[in-house]
Enzyme design. Structure first.
Site, PDB file in Angstrom:
ATOM      1  N   CYS A  11      93.448  11.944  23.928  1.00 51.39           N
ATOM      2  CA  CYS A  11      93.809  11.387  22.535  1.00 51.39           C
ATOM      3  C   CYS A  11      94.280  10.255  22.438  1.00 51.39           C
ATOM      4  O   CYS A  11      93.370   9.301  22.466  1.00 51.39           O
ATOM      5  CB  CYS A  11      94.807  12.576  21.940  1.00 51.39           C
ATOM      6  SG  CYS A  11      94.832  12.537  20.329  1.00 51.39           S
ATOM      7  N   HIS A  34      92.427  17.611  22.805  1.00 49.84           N
ATOM      8  CA  HIS A  34      93.610  17.856  23.755  1.00 49.84           C
ATOM      9  C   HIS A  34      93.027  18.908  24.834  1.00 49.84           C
ATOM     10  O   HIS A  34      93.655  19.805  24.600  1.00 49.84           O
ATOM     11  CB  HIS A  34      94.593  18.258  22.979  1.00 49.84           C
ATOM     12  CG  HIS A  34      95.351  17.044  22.243  1.00 49.84           C
ATOM     13  ND1 HIS A  34      96.401  16.348  22.931  1.00 49.84           N
ATOM     14  CD2 HIS A  34      95.312  16.443  21.082  1.00 49.84           C
ATOM     15  CE1 HIS A  34      96.803  15.230  22.093  1.00 49.84           C
ATOM     16  NE2 HIS A  34      96.159  15.613  20.837  1.00 49.84           N
ATOM     17  N   GLU A  67      94.628  19.588  27.508  1.00 53.40           N
ATOM     18  CA  GLU A  67      95.854  19.989  28.185  1.00 53.40           C
ATOM     19  C   GLU A  67      96.563  20.769  27.068  1.00 53.40           C
ATOM     20  O   GLU A  67      97.574  21.511  28.011  1.00 53.40           O
ATOM     21  CB  GLU A  67      96.645  18.723  28.461  1.00 53.40           C
ATOM     22  CG  GLU A  67      97.607  18.179  27.351  1.00 53.40           C
ATOM     23  CD  GLU A  67      96.931  17.343  26.257  1.00 53.40           C
ATOM     24  OE1 GLU A  67      97.714  16.869  25.272  1.00 53.40           O
ATOM     25  OE2 GLU A  67      95.536  17.716  25.988  1.00 53.40           O
TER      26      GLU A  67
END
Length: 252
Positions: free
Chosen positions: A85, A175, A177
């Site tokens: 990001c 994202h 994660e």
């Protein structure tokens, strides 16, 4: 080396899978005054996480010039990089691309991605299936990529969802994660601003929660693939990779 820009934007699922693979993550927190290393001597890879600042907002995030220098050093030295990001935006901007505010407002929630031809041979994103869902929460995006960058994944509302620069540097707009818990936290803090421009933060949370099993599988595998690149590149360059036991506590 992991660079975290804010309290609630840690390495999450990506960090979990890298630690399970035995890599030693050293998380740096410049937002709370920690000094970033001056260079990348002895490091095996660079993971730059997301955050709210614009990639050019050095006043709000005065450590960004150092991050840009580290990214340029890593790419020049063919050290593996993963920018997530904001991290991907910094990667693009630092090497000559252009990052802009999205005129259509933020992209939030679980969004399907499309593979581009170059993804087939990519060592990190090559196994991502067509239509894979990815968690999104971003107001900015790359408008143009640096010269020589290779687009790998795209989407209906954001053209550059993943790209590679050189042999070992990747940027992703989404994202990989985060899971629904993090998206719910961001909806609490950023939801009013998203609603004000016609977005649906509650729907975003629900979509990520529903997609969570697939997110774990697809982006966990992507993280492991990047970890393999880190280890193989370190071996090729003669860098010793610190190894920790799976499940060991992340360094604070």
């Amino acid at each position: 080396m992991v660079i975290q820009h804010e309290p609630d934007t840690g390495p999450g699922l990506v960090g979990e899978r890298l630690r399970e693979a035995g890599l030693d993550l050293r998380v740096h927190h410049p937002w709370r005054g920690e000094e970033l290393p001056a260079d990348l001597s002895g490091w095996a890879g660079l993971l730059v996480l997301g955050g709210a600042p614009n990639c050019e907002d050095d006043a709000a995030a005065p450590w960004l010039p150092r991050v840009r220098r580290l990214i340029r050093e890593a790419v020049g030295a063919r050290l593996p990089v993963l920018g997530i990001c904001l991290g991907g935006q910094i990667l693009a901007h630092a090497l000559g691309g252009r990052v802009v505010r999205r005129p259509q407002g933020p992209e939030v929630g679980a969004v399907p991605l499309r593979r581009l031809p170059a993804a087939d041979a990519d060592p990190v994103l090559g196994a991502v299936p067509e239509g894979a869902l990815a968690a999104q929460w971003h107001w900015d995006q790359a408008e143009t990529l640096p010269l020589g960058a290779v687009p790998l994944l795209t989407g209906d509302d954001c053209p550059y969802q993943a790209f590679r620069i050189g042999p070992r540097a990747w940027g992703v707009q989404f994202h990989p994660e985060v899971l629904s818990g993090a998206i719910a936290d961001w909806a609490d803090s950023d939801g009013p601003a998203v609603r004000a421009v016609g977005g649906d933060p509650d729907g975003a949370v629900a979509s990520v929660r529903e997609a969570e099993p697939g997110l774990r599988a697809v982006w966990g595998a992507m993280a492991e693939a990047w970890g393999t690149v880190v280890r193989e590149a370190a071996e090729a360059e003669g860098i010793r990779v610190p190894v920790v036991a799976p499940g060991a506590r992340e360094r604070p």
